[in-house]
Design an enzyme around this catalytic site. Structure first.
Site, PDB file in Angstrom:
ATOM      1  N   LYS A 164      76.425 -43.260   1.504  1.00 56.01           N
ATOM      2  CA  LYS A 164      75.614 -43.398   0.300  1.00 56.01           C
ATOM      3  C   LYS A 164      76.370 -44.192  -0.783  1.00 56.01           C
ATOM      4  CE  LYS A 164      73.008 -39.097   1.202  1.00 56.01           C
ATOM      5  NZ  LYS A 164      72.718 -37.717   0.733  1.00 56.01           N
TER       6      LYS A 164
ATOM      7  N   TYR B  20      63.109 -40.539   3.154  1.00 50.74           N
ATOM      8  CA  TYR B  20      63.158 -39.157   2.661  1.00 50.74           C
ATOM      9  C   TYR B  20      61.761 -38.539   2.500  1.00 50.74           C
ATOM     10  CZ  TYR B  20      68.225 -39.149   1.762  1.00 50.74           C
ATOM     11  OH  TYR B  20      69.598 -39.154   1.897  1.00 50.74           O
TER      12      TYR B  20
ATOM     13  N   THR C  28      74.916 -29.400   3.241  1.00 56.87           N
ATOM     14  CA  THR C  28      74.294 -30.292   2.260  1.00 56.87           C
ATOM     15  C   THR C  28      74.946 -30.160   0.891  1.00 56.87           C
ATOM     16  OG1 THR C  28      72.198 -30.088   3.452  1.00 56.87           O
ATOM     17  CG2 THR C  28      72.090 -30.885   1.173  1.00 56.87           C
TER      18      THR C  28
ATOM     19  N   ASN D 163      76.671 -36.332  -2.446  1.00 60.41           N
ATOM     20  CA  ASN D 163      77.301 -35.763  -1.259  1.00 60.41           C
ATOM     21  C   ASN D 163      77.651 -36.788  -0.185  1.00 60.41           C
ATOM     22  OD1 ASN D 163      74.745 -36.222  -0.351  1.00 60.41           O
ATOM     23  ND2 ASN D 163      74.295 -34.111   0.235  1.00 60.41           N
TER      24      ASN D 163
ATOM     25  N   HIS E 235      74.588 -39.423   4.634  1.00 62.01           N
ATOM     26  CA  HIS E 235      73.401 -38.915   5.328  1.00 62.01           C
ATOM     27  C   HIS E 235      73.657 -38.987   6.824  1.00 62.01           C
ATOM     28  CE1 HIS E 235      69.282 -38.395   6.749  1.00 62.01           C
ATOM     29  NE2 HIS E 235      69.572 -39.362   7.605  1.00 62.01           N
TER      30      HIS E 235
ATOM     31  N   GLU F  40      64.626 -42.605  12.020  1.00 61.79           N
ATOM     32  CA  GLU F  40      65.435 -43.202  10.951  1.00 61.79           C
ATOM     33  C   GLU F  40      66.105 -44.503  11.394  1.00 61.79           C
ATOM     34  OE1 GLU F  40      67.981 -39.916   9.929  1.00 61.79           O
ATOM     35  OE2 GLU F  40      66.352 -38.790   8.990  1.00 61.79           O
TER      36      GLU F  40
END
Ligand code: IDP
Ligand code: MG
Length: 151
Positions: A9, A49, A91, A112, A115, A126
């Protein structure tokens, strides 16, 4: 062959953790069959998402994932979805075990770092959002494969 879509991310890129995180995947012996730098746009973020649409954190999540460049990876192999999830950790990084990526490098659920697909079906969905099949190299072999996988 199972495939997991991994996103480093924007916070992982900004914090200079690309090499560290990819290094962990490589050290484990996992096989990376796709890799690119990209900036995710709002439409793709919402599609990726979609299961979280309507939740209180959804808009903030889309803002976060679109806020800067990300690194997208596809890892392929037997049981890779579960193996990568266990390396990523819970998570909420505050609850993630030490030794996991989130447990070692993150503190906040909204930052975080990474993914990873949560099931083989999610992996297929995905991967299809972010990669064309001709961007992937599923057939390549490594000379080390026989030292990693018992044939
Ligand atoms: P996962 O990334 O571990 O699969 P999900 O429940 O699928 O976790 O949530 C997707 C992402 O949404 C999380 O990685 C995190 O960035 C964000 N998120 C989830 N729950 C919250 C929350 O309560 N507050 C803020 N962000 C959240
Ligand atoms: Mg998830």
């Amino acid at each position: 062959m199972e495939r997991s879509l991994i996103i480093l991310k924007p916070d992982a890129v900004q914090r200079g953790l690309i090499g560290t995180i990819i290094g962990r995947l490589e050290q484990r012996g996992l096989k990376i069959i796709g890799l690119k730098l990209a900036q995710i746009d709002t439409a793709l973020a919402q599609q990726h998402y979609a299961e979280h649409q309507g939740k209180p954190f959804f808009n903030g999540l889309v803002e976060y994932i679109t806020s800067g460049p990300v690194v997208l990876l596809v890892v392929a192999g037997e049981n890779v979805v579960e193996m990568v999830r266990s390396m990523v950790g819970a998570t909420n990084p505050a609850k993630a075990a030490p030794g996991t990526i989130r447990g070692d490098f993150a503190v906040s659920i909204g930052r975080n770092l990474i993914h990873a697909s949560d099931s083989p079906a999610s992996g297929e969905r995905e991967v299809g959002i972010f990669f064309r099949e001709d961007e992937l190299l599923p057939a390549f072999t490594r000379d080390t494969d026989r030292w990693i996988f018992e044939q």
